[in-house]
Write a protein that holds these residues in place. Structure first.
Motif, short mmCIF file in Angstrom:
data_model
loop_
_atom_site.label_atom_id
_atom_site.label_comp_id
_atom_site.label_asym_id
_atom_site.label_seq_id
_atom_site.Cartn_x
_atom_site.Cartn_y
_atom_site.Cartn_z
N SER A 1 8.21 12.46 3.09
CA SER A 1 7.04 13.31 2.85
C SER A 1 6.10 12.70 1.82
O SER A 1 4.88 12.63 2.04
CB SER A 1 7.47 14.69 2.39
N VAL A 2 6.65 12.27 0.72
CA VAL A 2 5.81 11.72 -0.36
C VAL A 2 5.09 10.44 0.10
O VAL A 2 3.89 10.28 -0.09
CB VAL A 2 6.65 11.46 -1.63
N VAL A 3 5.84 9.54 0.73
CA VAL A 3 5.24 8.28 1.18
C VAL A 3 4.19 8.54 2.27
O VAL A 3 3.11 7.95 2.26
CB VAL A 3 6.33 7.30 1.67
N ALA A 4 4.50 9.43 3.20
CA ALA A 4 3.54 9.73 4.26
C ALA A 4 2.26 10.34 3.71
O ALA A 4 1.16 9.99 4.16
CB ALA A 4 4.17 10.67 5.29
N ILE A 5 2.36 11.22 2.74
CA ILE A 5 1.17 11.82 2.13
C ILE A 5 0.34 10.76 1.41
O ILE A 5 -0.89 10.72 1.55
CB ILE A 5 1.56 12.97 1.18
N VAL A 6 1.01 9.89 0.68
CA VAL A 6 0.28 8.84 -0.05
C VAL A 6 -0.41 7.89 0.93
O VAL A 6 -1.59 7.56 0.76
CB VAL A 6 1.23 8.07 -0.99
N VAL A 7 0.30 7.45 1.95
CA VAL A 7 -0.30 6.53 2.93
C VAL A 7 -1.45 7.22 3.67
O VAL A 7 -2.50 6.62 3.89
CB VAL A 7 0.77 6.01 3.91
N TYR A 8 -1.26 8.47 4.05
CA TYR A 8 -2.29 9.19 4.80
C TYR A 8 -3.57 9.36 3.98
O TYR A 8 -4.67 9.21 4.48
CB TYR A 8 -1.77 10.55 5.26
N THR A 9 -3.41 9.68 2.71
CA THR A 9 -4.59 9.94 1.88
C THR A 9 -5.29 8.66 1.43
O THR A 9 -6.47 8.70 1.10
CB THR A 9 -4.23 10.78 0.64
N THR A 10 -4.59 7.55 1.40
CA THR A 10 -5.21 6.31 0.94
C THR A 10 -5.67 5.41 2.07
O THR A 10 -6.34 4.41 1.83
CB THR A 10 -4.24 5.52 0.04
N SER A 11 -5.34 5.73 3.30
CA SER A 11 -5.71 4.90 4.44
C SER A 11 -7.15 5.19 4.86
O SER A 11 -7.62 6.32 4.79
CB SER A 11 -4.77 5.16 5.61
N SER A 12 -7.84 4.15 5.33
CA SER A 12 -9.23 4.32 5.77
C SER A 12 -9.37 4.17 7.28
O SER A 12 -10.47 4.00 7.78
CB SER A 12 -10.10 3.29 5.06
N ARG A 13 -8.28 4.25 8.01
CA ARG A 13 -8.32 4.12 9.47
C ARG A 13 -8.74 5.43 10.11
O ARG A 13 -8.96 6.44 9.44
CB ARG A 13 -6.94 3.73 9.99
N GLU A 14 -8.81 5.41 11.45
CA GLU A 14 -9.13 6.63 12.19
C GLU A 14 -8.00 7.65 12.00
O GLU A 14 -6.87 7.29 11.71
CB GLU A 14 -9.29 6.30 13.67
#
Length: 73
Positions: A26-39
Motif C-alpha cells: 500500500s505505501v509503495v503503491a501510493i508513493v509511486v502513484y502520486t510521484t509518477s507522471s504517466r497516464e
C-alpha cells in the motif's frame, strides 16, 4: 512453548507476514502513484505492480529474519 519466549521475540517477529505484505504494498503503491507522471491507467498498473513486488520482498526478508532469529534462540 516457553512463557519467556514472548518477551524475547522482537516486535517485527510478531507481525503476520500478510500484514507486512499489505502495508508495504500500500505505501509503495501510493508513493509511486502520486510521484509518477504517466497516464492514469499506466500509472495505476505500474504502482500496483511495484507495490506488489515490494510487499512480497518485504515478506520474504521478514521470513528470513524470523528463521535466523529461530536458529539463534
Amino acid at each position: 512453548m516457553d512463557a519467556g519466549r514472548d518477551t524475547d521475540t522482537p516486535w517485527w517477529y510478531r507481525i503476520p507476514s500478510v500484514a507486512v505484505t499489505l502495508i508495504t504494498q500500500s505505501v509503495v503503491a501510493i508513493v509511486v502513484y502520486t510521484t509518477s507522471s504517466r497516464e492514469d491507467d499506466v500509472r495505476l498498473i505500474t504502482a500496483l505492480g511495484i507495490g506488489l513486488a515490494a510487499g512480497l520482498a518485504a515478506a520474504f526478508v521478514q521470513g528470513m529474519a524470523q528463521k535466523r532469529h529461530d536458529q539463534n534462540h
